[in-house]
Design a protein around this motif. Structure first.
Motif, PDB file in Angstrom:
ATOM      1  N   GLN A 265      59.528  54.525  78.732  1.00 46.66           N
ATOM      2  CA  GLN A 265      58.905  54.203  80.011  1.00 46.66           C
ATOM      3  C   GLN A 265      59.964  52.897  80.445  1.00 46.66           C
ATOM      4  O   GLN A 265      60.105  51.710  80.061  1.00 46.66           O
ATOM      5  N   ARG A 266      60.544  53.275  81.847  1.00 44.18           N
ATOM      6  CA  ARG A 266      61.467  52.281  82.421  1.00 44.18           C
ATOM      7  C   ARG A 266      60.825  52.160  83.925  1.00 44.18           C
ATOM      8  O   ARG A 266      60.165  52.987  84.211  1.00 44.18           O
ATOM      9  N   LEU A 267      61.171  51.029  84.259  1.00 46.19           N
ATOM     10  CA  LEU A 267      60.843  50.835  85.728  1.00 46.19           C
ATOM     11  C   LEU A 267      61.927  51.003  86.731  1.00 46.19           C
ATOM     12  O   LEU A 267      61.799  50.676  87.942  1.00 46.19           O
ATOM     13  N   HIS A 268      62.911  51.583  86.264  1.00 47.03           N
ATOM     14  CA  HIS A 268      64.086  51.884  86.992  1.00 47.03           C
ATOM     15  C   HIS A 268      64.635  53.205  86.516  1.00 47.03           C
ATOM     16  O   HIS A 268      64.445  53.694  85.592  1.00 47.03           O
ATOM     17  N   ASN A 269      65.059  53.994  87.666  1.00 52.75           N
ATOM     18  CA  ASN A 269      65.816  55.296  87.357  1.00 52.75           C
ATOM     19  C   ASN A 269      67.416  55.067  87.383  1.00 52.75           C
ATOM     20  O   ASN A 269      67.767  53.974  87.543  1.00 52.75           O
TER      21      ASN A 269
ATOM     22  N   LYS B 111      52.812  49.280  80.201  1.00 50.19           N
ATOM     23  CA  LYS B 111      53.699  50.436  80.291  1.00 50.19           C
ATOM     24  C   LYS B 111      55.128  50.206  79.666  1.00 50.19           C
ATOM     25  O   LYS B 111      55.459  51.150  78.924  1.00 50.19           O
ATOM     26  N   ILE B 112      55.661  49.037  79.967  1.00 52.86           N
ATOM     27  CA  ILE B 112      57.088  48.860  79.587  1.00 52.86           C
ATOM     28  C   ILE B 112      57.320  48.973  77.891  1.00 52.86           C
ATOM     29  O   ILE B 112      58.263  49.094  77.439  1.00 52.86           O
ATOM     30  N   PHE B 113      56.068  48.768  77.256  1.00 52.56           N
ATOM     31  CA  PHE B 113      56.224  48.683  75.682  1.00 52.56           C
ATOM     32  C   PHE B 113      56.141  50.143  75.102  1.00 52.56           C
ATOM     33  O   PHE B 113      56.218  50.402  73.857  1.00 52.56           O
TER      34      PHE B 113
ATOM     35  N   GLY C 149      69.840  52.208  81.120  1.00 50.78           N
ATOM     36  CA  GLY C 149      68.897  52.013  80.126  1.00 50.78           C
ATOM     37  C   GLY C 149      68.055  53.339  79.411  1.00 50.78           C
ATOM     38  O   GLY C 149      68.056  54.156  80.180  1.00 50.78           O
ATOM     39  N   THR C 150      67.651  53.423  78.447  1.00 48.39           N
ATOM     40  CA  THR C 150      66.910  54.353  77.672  1.00 48.39           C
ATOM     41  C   THR C 150      65.262  54.193  77.945  1.00 48.39           C
ATOM     42  O   THR C 150      64.604  55.092  77.493  1.00 48.39           O
ATOM     43  N   GLY C 151      64.819  53.012  77.980  1.00 50.50           N
ATOM     44  CA  GLY C 151      63.404  52.668  77.640  1.00 50.50           C
ATOM     45  C   GLY C 151      62.894  52.890  76.274  1.00 50.50           C
ATOM     46  O   GLY C 151      61.841  52.718  75.874  1.00 50.50           O
ATOM     47  N   VAL C 152      64.105  52.459  75.212  1.00 51.36           N
ATOM     48  CA  VAL C 152      63.596  52.428  74.030  1.00 51.36           C
ATOM     49  C   VAL C 152      63.322  50.982  73.375  1.00 51.36           C
ATOM     50  O   VAL C 152      62.551  50.488  72.430  1.00 51.36           O
ATOM     51  N   GLY C 153      64.221  50.168  74.020  1.00 48.12           N
ATOM     52  CA  GLY C 153      64.261  48.943  73.482  1.00 48.12           C
ATOM     53  C   GLY C 153      62.870  47.907  73.332  1.00 48.12           C
ATOM     54  O   GLY C 153      62.637  47.499  72.007  1.00 48.12           O
ATOM     55  N   LEU C 154      61.991  47.975  74.300  1.00 49.18           N
ATOM     56  CA  LEU C 154      60.712  47.300  74.019  1.00 49.18           C
ATOM     57  C   LEU C 154      59.814  48.076  73.117  1.00 49.18           C
ATOM     58  O   LEU C 154      58.982  47.243  72.607  1.00 49.18           O
ATOM     59  N   ALA C 155      59.753  49.498  72.871  1.00 48.64           N
ATOM     60  CA  ALA C 155      59.119  50.292  72.137  1.00 48.64           C
ATOM     61  C   ALA C 155      59.554  49.764  70.841  1.00 48.64           C
ATOM     62  O   ALA C 155      58.668  49.479  69.955  1.00 48.64           O
TER      63      ALA C 155
ATOM     64  N   GLY D 264      68.961  40.515  75.333  1.00 52.78           N
ATOM     65  CA  GLY D 264      69.827  41.599  76.212  1.00 52.78           C
ATOM     66  C   GLY D 264      69.097  42.059  77.196  1.00 52.78           C
ATOM     67  O   GLY D 264      69.812  42.053  78.266  1.00 52.78           O
ATOM     68  N   ASN D 265      67.797  42.157  77.192  1.00 54.94           N
ATOM     69  CA  ASN D 265      67.250  42.680  78.619  1.00 54.94           C
ATOM     70  C   ASN D 265      67.072  41.125  79.552  1.00 54.94           C
ATOM     71  O   ASN D 265      67.161  41.424  80.747  1.00 54.94           O
ATOM     72  N   ALA D 266      66.928  39.900  78.894  1.00 54.89           N
ATOM     73  CA  ALA D 266      67.027  39.063  79.855  1.00 54.89           C
ATOM     74  C   ALA D 266      68.303  38.917  80.586  1.00 54.89           C
ATOM     75  O   ALA D 266      68.299  38.416  81.899  1.00 54.89           O
ATOM     76  N   LEU D 267      69.236  39.064  79.749  1.00 54.57           N
ATOM     77  CA  LEU D 267      70.592  39.116  80.500  1.00 54.57           C
ATOM     78  C   LEU D 267      70.638  40.272  81.343  1.00 54.57           C
ATOM     79  O   LEU D 267      71.489  40.297  82.533  1.00 54.57           O
ATOM     80  N   LYS D 268      70.141  41.341  81.263  1.00 56.17           N
ATOM     81  CA  LYS D 268      70.510  42.788  81.986  1.00 56.17           C
ATOM     82  C   LYS D 268      69.744  42.655  83.405  1.00 56.17           C
ATOM     83  O   LYS D 268      70.206  42.954  84.315  1.00 56.17           O
ATOM     84  N   TYR D 269      68.459  42.379  83.114  1.00 56.56           N
ATOM     85  CA  TYR D 269      67.484  42.442  84.295  1.00 56.56           C
ATOM     86  C   TYR D 269      67.492  41.067  85.310  1.00 56.56           C
ATOM     87  O   TYR D 269      66.655  40.431  85.332  1.00 56.56           O
ATOM     88  N   ARG D 270      68.838  40.611  85.420  1.00 55.40           N
ATOM     89  CA  ARG D 270      69.146  39.347  86.133  1.00 55.40           C
ATOM     90  C   ARG D 270      69.170  39.954  87.814  1.00 55.40           C
ATOM     91  O   ARG D 270      69.452  40.801  88.113  1.00 55.40           O
TER      92      ARG D 270
ATOM     93  N   SER E 245      61.974  33.625  77.515  1.00 51.43           N
ATOM     94  CA  SER E 245      61.887  33.217  79.134  1.00 51.43           C
ATOM     95  C   SER E 245      63.173  33.486  79.677  1.00 51.43           C
ATOM     96  O   SER E 245      64.264  32.945  79.547  1.00 51.43           O
ATOM     97  N   ASP E 246      63.153  34.256  81.079  1.00 58.34           N
ATOM     98  CA  ASP E 246      64.238  34.427  81.911  1.00 58.34           C
ATOM     99  C   ASP E 246      63.882  34.082  83.334  1.00 58.34           C
ATOM    100  O   ASP E 246      62.711  34.030  83.662  1.00 58.34           O
ATOM    101  N   ASN E 247      64.753  33.952  84.255  1.00 57.83           N
ATOM    102  CA  ASN E 247      64.686  33.720  85.555  1.00 57.83           C
ATOM    103  C   ASN E 247      65.110  35.039  86.380  1.00 57.83           C
ATOM    104  O   ASN E 247      65.559  34.873  87.383  1.00 57.83           O
TER     105      ASN E 247
HETATM  106  P1  ADP Z   1      65.461  49.780  78.717  1.00 52.60           P
HETATM  107  O1  ADP Z   1      66.221  48.337  79.063  1.00 52.60           O
HETATM  108  O2  ADP Z   1      66.566  50.605  78.066  1.00 52.60           O
HETATM  109  O3  ADP Z   1      65.165  50.335  80.284  1.00 52.60           O
HETATM  110  P2  ADP Z   1      63.339  48.588  77.595  1.00 52.60           P
HETATM  111  O4  ADP Z   1      62.424  49.295  76.741  1.00 52.60           O
HETATM  112  O5  ADP Z   1      64.098  47.378  76.725  1.00 52.60           O
HETATM  113  O6  ADP Z   1      64.312  49.645  77.808  1.00 52.60           O
HETATM  114  O7  ADP Z   1      62.653  48.102  78.815  1.00 52.60           O
HETATM  115  C1  ADP Z   1      61.692  48.866  79.338  1.00 52.60           C
HETATM  116  C2  ADP Z   1      61.695  48.433  81.145  1.00 52.60           C
HETATM  117  O8  ADP Z   1      60.985  46.950  80.908  1.00 52.60           O
HETATM  118  C3  ADP Z   1      62.832  48.060  81.712  1.00 52.60           C
HETATM  119  O9  ADP Z   1      63.337  49.461  82.170  1.00 52.60           O
HETATM  120  C4  ADP Z   1      62.635  47.088  82.797  1.00 52.60           C
HETATM  121  O10 ADP Z   1      62.138  47.552  83.864  1.00 52.60           O
HETATM  122  C5  ADP Z   1      61.533  46.429  82.061  1.00 52.60           C
HETATM  123  N1  ADP Z   1      62.068  44.880  81.688  1.00 52.60           N
HETATM  124  C6  ADP Z   1      62.309  44.771  80.440  1.00 52.60           C
HETATM  125  N2  ADP Z   1      62.773  43.522  80.015  1.00 52.60           N
HETATM  126  C7  ADP Z   1      62.875  42.957  81.200  1.00 52.60           C
HETATM  127  C8  ADP Z   1      63.045  41.788  81.568  1.00 52.60           C
HETATM  128  N3  ADP Z   1      63.521  40.469  80.857  1.00 52.60           N
HETATM  129  N4  ADP Z   1      62.959  41.434  83.003  1.00 52.60           N
HETATM  130  C9  ADP Z   1      62.630  42.514  83.774  1.00 52.60           C
HETATM  131  N5  ADP Z   1      62.414  43.732  83.426  1.00 52.60           N
HETATM  132  C10 ADP Z   1      62.212  43.702  81.930  1.00 52.60           C
END
Ligand code: ADP
Length: 346
Positions: free
Chosen positions: A289-293, A283-285, A300-306, A241-247, A270-272
């Motif tokens: 914690q998100r890298l985008h507002n 930090k992203i785990f 997103g909510t920053g919960v997926g990778l946790a 889902g993240n690989a598709l979203k963060y394209r 892996s994604d491109n």
């Molecule tokens: P969310 O997607 O809801 O923000 P996640 O916990 O899944 O929460 O991801 C945390 C952060 O990690 C994301 O906000 C994003 O900045 C970064 N991230 C996760 N997966 C990817 C990815 N495949 N490519 C780039 N950035 C990613």
């Protein structure tokens, strides 16, 4: 060993009560249990007896490893006994310290597990109970907008929309938090899991999005592993889902891989996509914690990778990312092989 001079030792028999012999558990060591009388009586060697001996001068205790070997004459009678003593006090002190450390570690682990369980219960109850009042706020705001549409000016309608939007975001956060707190509750359902089937479900789940974006998802033949199938599905759903979203503007290309090692499987996704600055790879785990507002393109909510981290750690594995900003990311995770498990295809 006993901190006595030859003169001080003279006249003190081995069985004198002042030695106050004790066993390792602190109980009295009777004279009859001493290796020498036993060797004499049984005519057999007595090996590796541990005795605590009181040092009358230094008023401390020395620990001795005692061996007694009887020497027999031609008639088979004990002629003499060779007795050896090794001072193992230092060894015993280290052993006692280690036992103490191990016991305190066990206590700490128990306390940690209890407080973790309490926190999880709290998160579950709080998130569960928050849903109802939140639903009320959202629906009454909608009702307000509908019923008083004519009396409300443009700004009031805008404020209501903000409130509804906020309520929806909280709802999404609560649902994700609930998912997070539920991860550890189905830990008992581990078993042989065909990862090909798990990935088939992932493809089905994302079929619409894969088609809409023209994404290519490459999946090799995967092994069967010892895991919780539902959690594996949740893990791959988050990563794919993240690989598709963060394209970015390119067509998404996602490659799944798995390498079998001696005692674990190493999976990768892996994604491109947009990639991650390596500074943030840990930090992203972390939860939330998100890298985008949230007003940016990527919601997103920053919960997926946790959740992913929690799932992998429940399987005694580790998860990490190798990425370069603008070039794409590879998420790796390991799942240890269970002992006595065969890994033929199911
Ligand atoms: P969310 O997607 O809801 O923000 P996640 O916990 O899944 O929460 O991801 C945390 C952060 O990690 C994301 O906000 C994003 O900045 C970064 N991230 C996760 N997966 C990817 C990815 N495949 N490519 C780039 N950035 C990613």
């Amino acid at each position: 060993m006993l901190c006595l001079t030859e003169d001080e030792l003279y006249g003190r028999s081995s069985f004198h009560p002042e030695w106050n012999f004790i066993h390792e558990d602190g109980s009295q060591f009777p004279a009859s249990a001493h290796p020498v009388p036993i060797a004499i009586n049984t005519k057999r060697p007595v090996a590796n007896v541990i005795m605590g001996v009181y040092r009358p001068i230094t008023k401390g205790r020395v620990w001795l490893l005692v061996n007694a070997e009887p020497l027999l004459d031609d008639k088979g009678e004990v002629k003499e006994v060779i007795c050896s003593f090794s001072d193992i006090t230092k060894h015993k002190t280290v052993e006692e310290k280690l036992t103490w450390l191990y016991q305190s570690l066990e206590i700490k682990a128990f306390e940690l597990a209890t407080s973790n369980a309490e926190l999880e219960r709290f998160a579950y109850v709080a998130t569960h109970d928050l849903q109802e009042p939140l639903r009320l706020v959202g629906s009454f705001m909608q009702l307000l907008k509908k019923k008083y549409a004519k009396q409300l000016d443009e700004q009031a309608t805008e404020y209501i929309d903000y409130a509804v939007d906020g309520a929806n975001r909280i709802k999404k956060l609560i649902l994700d938090l609930l998912e997070f707190s539920k991860v550890s509750s189905n830990r008992e359902e581990f078993g042989p899991t065909d990862m090909n089937r798990v990935l088939q479900d992932v493809v089905r789940e994302f079929s619409g999005e894969l088609k809409d974006t023209g994404a290519e998802l490459v999946i090799p033949e995967l092994p069967a592993i010892h895991a919780n199938a539902a959690l594996m599905l949740q893990l791959f759903e988050n990563l794919v889902g993240n690989a598709l979203k963060y394209r970015d503007d390119r067509k998404p290309f996602i490659q799944i891989n798995c390498k079998e090692k001696d005692d674990e499987f190493l999976f990768s996704v892996s994604d491109n996509g947009i990639g991650i600055d390596p500074e943030y790879s840990d930090k992203i785990f972390i939860l939330f914690q998100r890298l985008h507002n949230n007003n940016e393109t990527y919601d997103g909510t920053g919960v997926g990778l946790a959740i992913c981290k929690k799932i992998v750690e429940l399987h005694q594995g580790t998860i990490w990312v190798i990425s370069e900003k603008g070039k794409g990311s590879t998420f790796y995770f390991t799942i240890p092989k269970a002992q006595n498990q065969t890994y033929e295809k199911i």
